[in-house]
Design an enzyme around this catalytic site. Structure first.
Site, PDB file in Angstrom:
ATOM      1  N   LYS A   1       0.831  -1.209   0.000  1.00  0.00           N
ATOM      2  CA  LYS A   1       0.000   0.000   0.000  1.00  0.00           C
ATOM      3  C   LYS A   1       0.866   1.261   0.000  1.00  0.00           C
ATOM      4  CE  LYS A   1      -1.781   1.645   4.093  1.00  0.00           C
ATOM      5  NZ  LYS A   1      -1.533   3.080   4.282  1.00  0.00           N
ATOM      6  N   ASN A   2       1.848   1.297   0.914  1.00  0.00           N
ATOM      7  CA  ASN A   2       2.604   2.533   1.101  1.00  0.00           C
ATOM      8  C   ASN A   2       3.556   2.839  -0.051  1.00  0.00           C
ATOM      9  OD1 ASN A   2       1.220   2.822   3.434  1.00  0.00           O
ATOM     10  ND2 ASN A   2       2.946   2.433   4.817  1.00  0.00           N
TER      11      ASN A   2
ATOM     12  N   ARG B   1      -5.374  10.412   4.512  1.00  0.00           N
ATOM     13  CA  ARG B   1      -4.320  11.392   4.791  1.00  0.00           C
ATOM     14  C   ARG B   1      -3.198  11.346   3.766  1.00  0.00           C
ATOM     15  NH1 ARG B   1      -3.598  13.774   9.531  1.00  0.00           N
ATOM     16  NH2 ARG B   1      -1.414  13.884   8.949  1.00  0.00           N
TER      17      ARG B   1
ATOM     18  N   CYS C   1      -6.185  12.491  13.261  1.00  0.00           N
ATOM     19  CA  CYS C   1      -5.948  11.061  13.057  1.00  0.00           C
ATOM     20  C   CYS C   1      -5.833  10.418  14.423  1.00  0.00           C
ATOM     21  CB  CYS C   1      -4.670  10.864  12.273  1.00  0.00           C
ATOM     22  SG  CYS C   1      -4.269   9.146  12.054  1.00  0.00           S
TER      23      CYS C   1
ATOM     24  N   ARG D   1       0.284  13.488  13.834  1.00  0.00           N
ATOM     25  CA  ARG D   1       0.624  13.402  12.420  1.00  0.00           C
ATOM     26  C   ARG D   1       0.707  14.785  11.779  1.00  0.00           C
ATOM     27  NH1 ARG D   1      -1.643   7.850   9.932  1.00  0.00           N
ATOM     28  NH2 ARG D   1       0.325   7.952   8.855  1.00  0.00           N
TER      29      ARG D   1
ATOM     30  N   ILE E   1       2.372  18.034   9.670  1.00  0.00           N
ATOM     31  CA  ILE E   1       2.959  18.071   8.321  1.00  0.00           C
ATOM     32  C   ILE E   1       3.999  19.189   8.220  1.00  0.00           C
ATOM     33  CG2 ILE E   1       1.077  16.964   7.030  1.00  0.00           C
ATOM     34  CD1 ILE E   1       0.143  19.868   6.367  1.00  0.00           C
ATOM     35  N   ASP E   2       4.490  19.641   9.404  1.00  0.00           N
ATOM     36  CA  ASP E   2       5.449  20.744   9.394  1.00  0.00           C
ATOM     37  C   ASP E   2       6.725  20.417   8.608  1.00  0.00           C
ATOM     38  OD1 ASP E   2       5.752  18.901  11.480  1.00  0.00           O
ATOM     39  OD2 ASP E   2       6.878  20.290  12.735  1.00  0.00           O
TER      40      ASP E   2
ATOM     41  N   ASP F   1       4.012  -0.248  11.961  1.00  0.00           N
ATOM     42  CA  ASP F   1       2.849  -0.880  11.319  1.00  0.00           C
ATOM     43  C   ASP F   1       2.735  -2.372  11.657  1.00  0.00           C
ATOM     44  OD1 ASP F   1       2.153   1.522  10.225  1.00  0.00           O
ATOM     45  OD2 ASP F   1       2.780   1.061   8.190  1.00  0.00           O
TER      46      ASP F   1
ATOM     47  N   VAL G   1       7.136   5.836  17.322  1.00  0.00           N
ATOM     48  CA  VAL G   1       6.877   6.620  16.109  1.00  0.00           C
ATOM     49  C   VAL G   1       5.608   7.465  16.239  1.00  0.00           C
ATOM     50  CG1 VAL G   1       6.568   6.517  13.603  1.00  0.00           C
ATOM     51  CG2 VAL G   1       8.140   4.918  14.728  1.00  0.00           C
TER      52      VAL G   1
ATOM     53  N   ARG H   1      -9.017  -0.451   4.102  1.00  0.00           N
ATOM     54  CA  ARG H   1      -8.146   0.609   3.574  1.00  0.00           C
ATOM     55  C   ARG H   1      -6.813   0.041   3.111  1.00  0.00           C
ATOM     56  NH1 ARG H   1      -6.197   4.155   7.685  1.00  0.00           N
ATOM     57  NH2 ARG H   1      -4.705   4.411   5.996  1.00  0.00           N
TER      58      ARG H   1
END
Ligand code: UD1
Length: 425
Positions: free
Chosen positions: A22-23, A93, A117, A122, A124-125, A306, A328, A398
């Site tokens: 997926k990623n 996302r 989330c 999470r 996004i900086d 994950d 993480v 998903r």
């Protein structure tokens, strides 16, 4: 609302083929924005997030045809639009990943801010700061990120933390920037390596593949002349390994990307799982008691966050106490309350889950709280005494391609409501 109903106790037997990651698939699809030519991607998993990424690309004006074999043919847009709507970003996302490619291709991007989330803040900086270093002007207003750059210029970008998404966004902007970009403390996940290989196949100039320093010399034009096959999913492979260890039996796993699974294999064998590599694939079984372990999640090549939910589920049935530390994401222990409802004995203390092994799980009604946590509850259900009902399974869909169908083919007693009224005796 659909749910998965599992009658635990069946041993698993047979073979299963791991799907594309997926990623990696989502990022390669986003990278196709950069191409002036048609792109053909193979081994794309049939999952909800991929279907959403198809919609994101279509919204930008691109043509996408995803066939039954998992081959996606992606046709460039003319003209390419530059907006990813809230309706889509809110559902996934990972849509934020179109920001870098859009800036590089059309000099502007308007992408809805991803919402909250459950597994953590999470932020996004790092994405935004990295793109600003390349010369983008960014405003965050009215729930949208508005980014513009007449010309992107190569720069040195150093991340405080090796963020997967930020590395990918900056990388995909830098491949078409003027001059050289150096990304320090880049994330090294195998899915990023897959993205780098795909970009290079399209003509990008990138050095340092698979390392924490990526050196990118911008080029004017990218295009794909050959097909590219997405790397297979190390997390799905790991999920099946844990499943057979919990449910018992022996399975053959095909297409597991072993080269990228070092620490996962080490920990799983440490817990007593037997993994034999043969020409046909991996034979996985468990003959001995599950052994307790200490596991710490870290960016690759560390133990993947994950796989954290799955290993916690496995260690719940170990003959002793284990500690799993999550480094993480801040809030990735949501499945623990659900596992405890199934008879596990787990206590959370800050970033640590302290798991006292119990003899068995008991079937119960539980809620999939997130993608990996949801899959882990299915694994617990396979091993549980009695019937488990997992609700909110859209999270699982998903990221797992036909998880229930694959388990059923391995002999598990698992059904989606609506498929069948009752379980096999
Ligand atoms: C990706 C994966 C996800 C995986 C994660 C970590 C995809 C679609 N998702 O998510 O499955 O669990 O990597 O391996 O590929 N952070 C910041 N600021 C930023 C960016 C990140 O503080 O700008 C923090 C996050 O809050 C998080 C940590 O960095 O605590 C790691 O996040 P990141 O590596 O960016 O994960 P994603 O790319 O979102």
């Amino acid at each position: 609302m659909e749910k998965l109903v599992i009658k635990g106790g069946n041993r698993l037997k047979g073979e299963v083929k791991v799907s594309g990651a997926k990623n990696a698939a989502l990022k390669l699809m986003a990278a196709s924005i950069l191409s002036n030519d048609e792109v053909v991607l193979k081994n794309i998993p049939k999952i909800k997030d991929v279907f959403l990424m198809v919609k994101v690309l279509e919204e930008l004006g691109m043509g996408v045809n995803l066939d039954d074999s998992g081959k996606a043919t992606i046709v460039p847009a003319n003209p390419l639009k530059h907006e990813a709507s809230y309706e889509l970003v809110n559902q996934m996302r990972a849509s934020i990943i179109v920001l870098g490619p859009l800036l590089a291709k059309v000099g502007r991007a308007r992408v809805a801010l991803p919402g909250g989330c459950k597994i953590g803040l999470r932020k996004i900086d790092f994405h935004l700061r990295g793109l600003e270093k390349l010369g983008a002007k960014i405003n965050v207003e009215h729930g949208f990120i508005e980014a513009e750059a007449d010309v992107l210029k190569g720069a040195d970008v150093s991340f405080d933390f090796p963020s997967v998404g930020a590395t990918e966004n900056v990388l995909m902007a830098a491949v078409k920037a003027k001059g050289t970009t150096v990304i320090e403390n880049a994330a090294r996940e195998p899915e990023i390596t897959d993205l780098v290989c795909f970009l290079k196949q399209m003509g990008a100039k990138i050095e340092g593949t698979g390392t924490s320093t990526l050196i990118i010399d911008g080029v004017d034009k990218l295009g794909a002349s050959k097909e590219y096959s997405v790397v297979s999913d190390r997390i799905e492979a790991g999920t099946f390994m844990v499943a057979v260890a919990l449910a018992g039996g022996e399975i053959l796993i095909k297409n597991a990307p072993l080269d990228f699974m070092g620490i996962v294999l080490e920990k799983l064998t440490g817990a007593g799982i037997k993994i034999d590599e043969t020409a046909d694939g991996l034979h996985v079984s468990r003959d001995e008691e599950i052994k307790p372990l200490d596991v710490v999640t870290l960016p690759y090549p560390g133990f993947p966050t994950d796989m954290q939910a799955q290993i916690i589920t496995l260690l719940s049935l170990a003959g002793g106490t284990s500690i799993v530390t999550e480094n993480v994401f801040e809030n990735r222990f949501m499945l623990i309350d659900e596992l405890n409802r199934m008879g596990a004995n787990i206590r959370v203390q800050g970033p640590h889950a302290i798991i006292k092994g119990v003899e068995k799980f008991f079937g119960a009604s539980v809620r999939a709280t997130d993608l990996r946590g949801g899959a882990a509850l299915v694994l617990a259900g396979l091993a549980a005494k009695g019937i488990t009902e997992v609700i909110d399974i859209s999270h699982i869909d998903r990221g797992y391609s036909n998880l229930d169908t694959k388990f059923r083919a391995l002999g598990a007693n698992i059904f989606r409501t609506g498929e069948r009224d009752s379980l096999k005796d």
